[in-house]
Design a protein around this motif. Structure first.
Motif, mmCIF file in Angstrom:
data_model
loop_
_atom_site.group_PDB
_atom_site.id
_atom_site.type_symbol
_atom_site.label_atom_id
_atom_site.label_comp_id
_atom_site.label_asym_id
_atom_site.label_seq_id
_atom_site.Cartn_x
_atom_site.Cartn_y
_atom_site.Cartn_z
ATOM 1 N N LYS A 8 23.668 -40.287 -10.549
ATOM 2 C CA LYS A 8 23.258 -41.360 -10.221
ATOM 3 C C LYS A 8 24.500 -41.947 -9.992
ATOM 4 O O LYS A 8 24.347 -43.551 -8.810
ATOM 5 C CB LYS A 8 22.061 -41.899 -10.970
ATOM 6 C CG LYS A 8 21.292 -40.855 -11.309
ATOM 7 C CD LYS A 8 19.919 -41.410 -11.856
ATOM 8 C CE LYS A 8 19.118 -40.452 -12.086
ATOM 9 N NZ LYS A 8 17.522 -41.191 -12.783
ATOM 10 N N ASN A 9 25.293 -42.326 -10.530
ATOM 11 C CA ASN A 9 26.615 -43.180 -10.382
ATOM 12 C C ASN A 9 27.969 -43.053 -10.871
ATOM 13 O O ASN A 9 28.178 -41.631 -11.418
ATOM 14 C CB ASN A 9 25.902 -44.855 -11.504
ATOM 15 C CG ASN A 9 26.153 -44.252 -12.684
ATOM 16 O OD1 ASN A 9 26.177 -44.150 -13.567
ATOM 17 N ND2 ASN A 9 24.971 -44.451 -13.224
ATOM 18 N N GLN A 10 28.798 -43.425 -10.772
ATOM 19 C CA GLN A 10 30.241 -42.866 -11.587
ATOM 20 C C GLN A 10 30.723 -42.904 -12.859
ATOM 21 O O GLN A 10 29.449 -44.408 -14.007
ATOM 22 C CB GLN A 10 31.021 -43.720 -10.597
ATOM 23 C CG GLN A 10 32.501 -43.619 -11.551
ATOM 24 C CD GLN A 10 33.560 -44.854 -10.522
ATOM 25 O OE1 GLN A 10 33.762 -45.729 -10.980
ATOM 26 N NE2 GLN A 10 34.243 -43.939 -9.330
ATOM 27 N N ALA A 11 31.198 -42.105 -13.390
ATOM 28 C CA ALA A 11 31.571 -42.552 -15.037
ATOM 29 C C ALA A 11 32.658 -41.642 -15.933
ATOM 30 O O ALA A 11 33.170 -41.094 -14.499
ATOM 31 C CB ALA A 11 30.255 -41.441 -16.204
ATOM 32 N N VAL A 12 32.829 -42.131 -16.495
ATOM 33 C CA VAL A 12 34.416 -41.706 -17.248
ATOM 34 C C VAL A 12 34.184 -41.494 -18.842
ATOM 35 O O VAL A 12 33.212 -42.074 -19.442
ATOM 36 C CB VAL A 12 35.592 -42.669 -17.161
ATOM 37 C CG1 VAL A 12 36.819 -42.463 -17.859
ATOM 38 C CG2 VAL A 12 35.572 -43.040 -16.248
ATOM 39 N N ALA A 13 34.245 -40.467 -18.963
ATOM 40 C CA ALA A 13 34.669 -39.763 -20.477
ATOM 41 C C ALA A 13 35.949 -39.430 -20.641
ATOM 42 O O ALA A 13 37.459 -38.638 -19.711
ATOM 43 C CB ALA A 13 33.890 -38.567 -20.252
#
Length: 106
Positions: free
Chosen positions: A7-12
């Protein structure tokens, strides 16, 4: 494991040694695009890509733009970071069956 939708940009992850940072975003129906930068790409690039792509497949992700900066992460770390970023990007709060991941054979 459930099917997820980005649904949206993410970082891990981090840029520390033996870790990796993975970013995921929507890809507007263009399938999976994977950009990998790795200090060990020559030796392990194919394996890193395989673990990421198979983990995304197990999570039901068929459409995403994925950028990875690898600093020598082991397969188990690659899998965990990929799962984490998908959970963050899908805004889904689910518990993860970590023991069940062993059956994936990724």
């Amino acid at each position: 494991m459930s099917q997820f939708v980005i649904k949206n940009q993410a970082v891990a992850g981090t840029l520390e040694s033996s870790d990796m940072q993975i970013m995921i975003d929507k890809n507007d129906g263009k399938g999976i695009e994977l950009d990998l930068q790795s200090s060990v790409e020559f030796q392990y690039g194919d394996q890193i890509r395989k673990v990421i792509l198979e983990t995304l497949d197990h999570l039901g992700i068929k459409d995403a733009k994925v950028s990875v900066v690898d600093k020598g992460a082991l397969d188990c770390t690659i899998k965990a970071r990929t799962i984490a970023v998908v959970h963050r990007a899908s805004d889904t709060v689910q518990s993860i069956d970590w023991e069940g991941l062993e059956a994936w054979n990724v």
